[in-house]
Design an enzyme around this catalytic site. Structure first.
Site, PDB file in Angstrom:
ATOM      1  N   TYR A 207      -1.475   5.571  -4.866  1.00  0.00           N
ATOM      2  CA  TYR A 207      -2.384   6.712  -4.806  1.00  0.00           C
ATOM      3  C   TYR A 207      -1.681   7.850  -5.533  1.00  0.00           C
ATOM      4  O   TYR A 207      -0.569   8.233  -5.173  1.00  0.00           O
ATOM      5  CB  TYR A 207      -2.674   7.103  -3.355  1.00  0.00           C
ATOM      6  CG  TYR A 207      -3.670   6.213  -2.665  1.00  0.00           C
ATOM      7  CD1 TYR A 207      -4.958   6.072  -3.164  1.00  0.00           C
ATOM      8  CD2 TYR A 207      -3.334   5.533  -1.498  1.00  0.00           C
ATOM      9  CE1 TYR A 207      -5.882   5.266  -2.532  1.00  0.00           C
ATOM     10  CE2 TYR A 207      -4.251   4.726  -0.854  1.00  0.00           C
ATOM     11  CZ  TYR A 207      -5.521   4.596  -1.372  1.00  0.00           C
ATOM     12  OH  TYR A 207      -6.436   3.794  -0.746  1.00  0.00           O
TER      13      TYR A 207
ATOM     14  N   HIS B  96     -13.748  -0.311  -3.034  1.00  0.00           N
ATOM     15  CA  HIS B  96     -12.925   0.051  -1.868  1.00  0.00           C
ATOM     16  C   HIS B  96     -13.501  -0.530  -0.581  1.00  0.00           C
ATOM     17  O   HIS B  96     -13.453   0.086   0.491  1.00  0.00           O
ATOM     18  CB  HIS B  96     -12.802   1.571  -1.755  1.00  0.00           C
ATOM     19  CG  HIS B  96     -11.459   2.030  -1.259  1.00  0.00           C
ATOM     20  ND1 HIS B  96     -10.395   2.255  -2.090  1.00  0.00           N
ATOM     21  CD2 HIS B  96     -10.998   2.296  -0.009  1.00  0.00           C
ATOM     22  CE1 HIS B  96      -9.346   2.652  -1.384  1.00  0.00           C
ATOM     23  NE2 HIS B  96      -9.687   2.671  -0.115  1.00  0.00           N
TER      24      HIS B  96
ATOM     25  N   LYS C 152      -7.569   0.185 -10.269  1.00  0.00           N
ATOM     26  CA  LYS C 152      -8.393  -0.414  -9.220  1.00  0.00           C
ATOM     27  C   LYS C 152      -9.530   0.528  -8.854  1.00  0.00           C
ATOM     28  O   LYS C 152      -9.330   1.744  -8.714  1.00  0.00           O
ATOM     29  CB  LYS C 152      -7.538  -0.690  -7.989  1.00  0.00           C
ATOM     30  CG  LYS C 152      -8.269  -1.306  -6.792  1.00  0.00           C
ATOM     31  CD  LYS C 152      -7.281  -1.634  -5.684  1.00  0.00           C
ATOM     32  CE  LYS C 152      -7.966  -2.237  -4.477  1.00  0.00           C
ATOM     33  NZ  LYS C 152      -8.733  -1.219  -3.727  1.00  0.00           N
TER      34      LYS C 152
ATOM     35  N   THR D   3      -4.990   3.163  -7.794  1.00  0.00           N
ATOM     36  CA  THR D   3      -6.326   3.235  -7.189  1.00  0.00           C
ATOM     37  C   THR D   3      -6.995   4.529  -7.626  1.00  0.00           C
ATOM     38  O   THR D   3      -6.489   5.623  -7.363  1.00  0.00           O
ATOM     39  CB  THR D   3      -6.238   3.173  -5.655  1.00  0.00           C
ATOM     40  OG1 THR D   3      -5.748   1.884  -5.267  1.00  0.00           O
ATOM     41  CG2 THR D   3      -7.601   3.385  -5.023  1.00  0.00           C
TER      42      THR D   3
ATOM     43  N   SER E 190       0.807  -1.211   0.000  1.00  0.00           N
ATOM     44  CA  SER E 190       0.000   0.000   0.000  1.00  0.00           C
ATOM     45  C   SER E 190       0.842   1.264   0.000  1.00  0.00           C
ATOM     46  O   SER E 190       1.906   1.328   0.626  1.00  0.00           O
ATOM     47  CB  SER E 190      -0.908   0.012   1.231  1.00  0.00           C
ATOM     48  OG  SER E 190      -1.590   1.243   1.352  1.00  0.00           O
TER      49      SER E 190
END
Length: 440
Positions: A161, A330, A306, A187, A137
């Site tokens: 991100y 999510h 995503k 994402t 992540s």
């Protein structure tokens, strides 16, 4: 940890894991975490602090999207086929030229330190032991280099991100390449944080306390932005008001979270400036499909997107050269009132027409859920909250048992359903209304 002699034999993973649990039961030893999904969730959340429990359990708004995720699974029923030789089963899948022992990946979850101090490092060790690829992540509690060291040769991808600062995005991607990531997962559904009621009621945002921003504080491009902020004097407002006990606790936590010495951090402007800089540059609300070309110029790694739910978005993603899609809402955390992720899957699969792999995320709680997603066209599925519950209860061992449990149950589910390979799992394994064509 499981010893080498405890490792399941090829082709009998489910039976061997199941048998190992029963054999240990003879000596009074039970699994470190519950195998029942509802009990795992209940006990996992109970093991966390109030703030952590709220952060993990909450969905957007009223939580109706989280409910929709589960309702979507319940609408589909499995139809077993009998009198088939299922003695030899292959649970493996291939993604981007690499074969993996099961269709499971560890979904990217931020701020894993809320569940356990070892956070991402413990999950990485568990994923390595279980043979489950890990999607690291952007909001990890440890730098990606440290996580990769724990993964060893285990496949890892990096979830991105997309920051408003190009330099940070480019630096993240370069670091992901250096640590051997096999793909970049962008994402798209979190350009802004949603209205998450439990977090709001607790007035708790972990990032504001320096939690979950280790990828940033370890990044040279981000640290350069922080240095500029400190030099300009814009590292946060000064106040002469008497500090409250809560403010002191927050300062202490921030000093502990930030890299470097605790005492130095207590008097430095850098930790607070890092938080403020992160909050400023975390996301890019102007991001469009055309921006993917910029990313493609900077990496040769496969790029997945995503958060897709609409078939037209899948078509747009293909037009802009993505290599894979992850259908996700999510985990119900972003848009209240959205459709269940499983409901979105068939339309996206049809739109892609097999041109790229379509993975699935959101609401997965057991192997039967995974079976349904694969039957509806998913190439693989991502495990999310369940492994965080295992982490909260028993650290690395708990996460490992969750991964092994999913793999074992999936193997057994295949046998009972009458299939011997993942490629054999298709629409004819399901019914949406409980009635098959031709039944009276």
């Amino acid at each position: 940890m499981t010893s080498a002699t405890d490792q399941p034999r090829p082709g009998s993973f489910g039976r061997d894991v199941q048998g190992r649990i029963y054999r240990k039961g003879v000596f009074g030893r039970r699994p470190a975490v519950p195998t029942n999904p509802a009990e795992l969730e209940r006990r996992g959340l109970a093991a966390m602090s109030r703030e952590a429990r709220g952060y993990v359990a909450t969905g957007a708004g009223m939580g109706s999207t989280m409910a929709a995720n589960r309702a979507a699974f319940d609408r589909w029923r499995l139809v077993p086929r009998l009198a088939r030789d299922v003695s030899a089963r292959d649970t493996s899948v291939e993604l981007f030229g690499r074969r993996h022992p099961s269709p499971f990946l560890a979904a990217p979850i931020g701020v894993l330190e809320l569940a356990h101090p070892a956070g991402d490092l413990a999950v990485a060790r568990a994923a390595r032991a279980a043979g489950v690829p890990m999607i690291i992540s952007s909001q990890a509690s440890y730098a990606m280099e440290s996580i990769a060291a724990q993964l060893g040769d285990t496949e890892r991808w990096f979830q991105l991100y997309w920051s408003s600062e190009d330099a940070v995005v480019e630096s993240f991607v370069r670091r992901a390449e250096r640590i051997g990531c096999g793909a970049i997962v962008v994402t798209l559904d979190t350009m802004v944080l949603s209205w998450r009621t439990l977090d709001l009621d607790n007035a708790f945002l972990p990032f504001a306390l320096g939690m979950g921003i280790a990828q940033y504080t370890s990044d040279p491009a981000f640290r350069a932005l922080v240095s500029e902020r400190v030099a300009s004097g814009a590292s946060g407002e000064r106040t002469t008001a008497r500090p409250t006990p809560a403010a002191v606790r927050s300062l202490v936590r921030l000093a502990r979270e930030h890299p470097g010495g605790f005492r130095e951090n207590l008097t430095s402007r850098v930790p607070r400036a890092s938080v403020e800089t992160f909050l400023d540059v975390f996301s890019r609300t102007t991001l469009t499909w055309s921006d993917l070309a910029w990313l493609r110029e900077r990496t040769r790694l496969p790029i997945l997107v995503k958060g897709l739910q609409h078939p037209d978005d899948a078509r747009a993603a293909l037009e802009h050269g993505v290599d894979g899609i992850i259908v996700s809402n999510h985990g119900g955390r972003q848009l209240d009132g959205a459709l269940g992720s499983l409901d979105a899957l068939p339309g996206v699969v049809e739109a892609t027409a097999g041109r790229v792999p379509v993975l699935f995320d959101s609401g997965l709680r057991c192997a039967a859920d995974a079976f349904k997603a694969l039957a509806l066209g998913a190439a693989a599925v991502c495990i999310g909250r369940p492994y965080m519950y295992g982490l909260a209860l028993a650290g690395e061992e708990g996460a490992r048992e969750v991964f092994d449990g999913f793999r074992a149950e999936f193997d057994i589910t295949m046998a009972v359903a009458g299939v011997t390979g993942v490629d054999d799992i298709g629409p004819d394994s399901l019914t949406a209304d409980g009635i098959l064509a031709g039944w009276s």
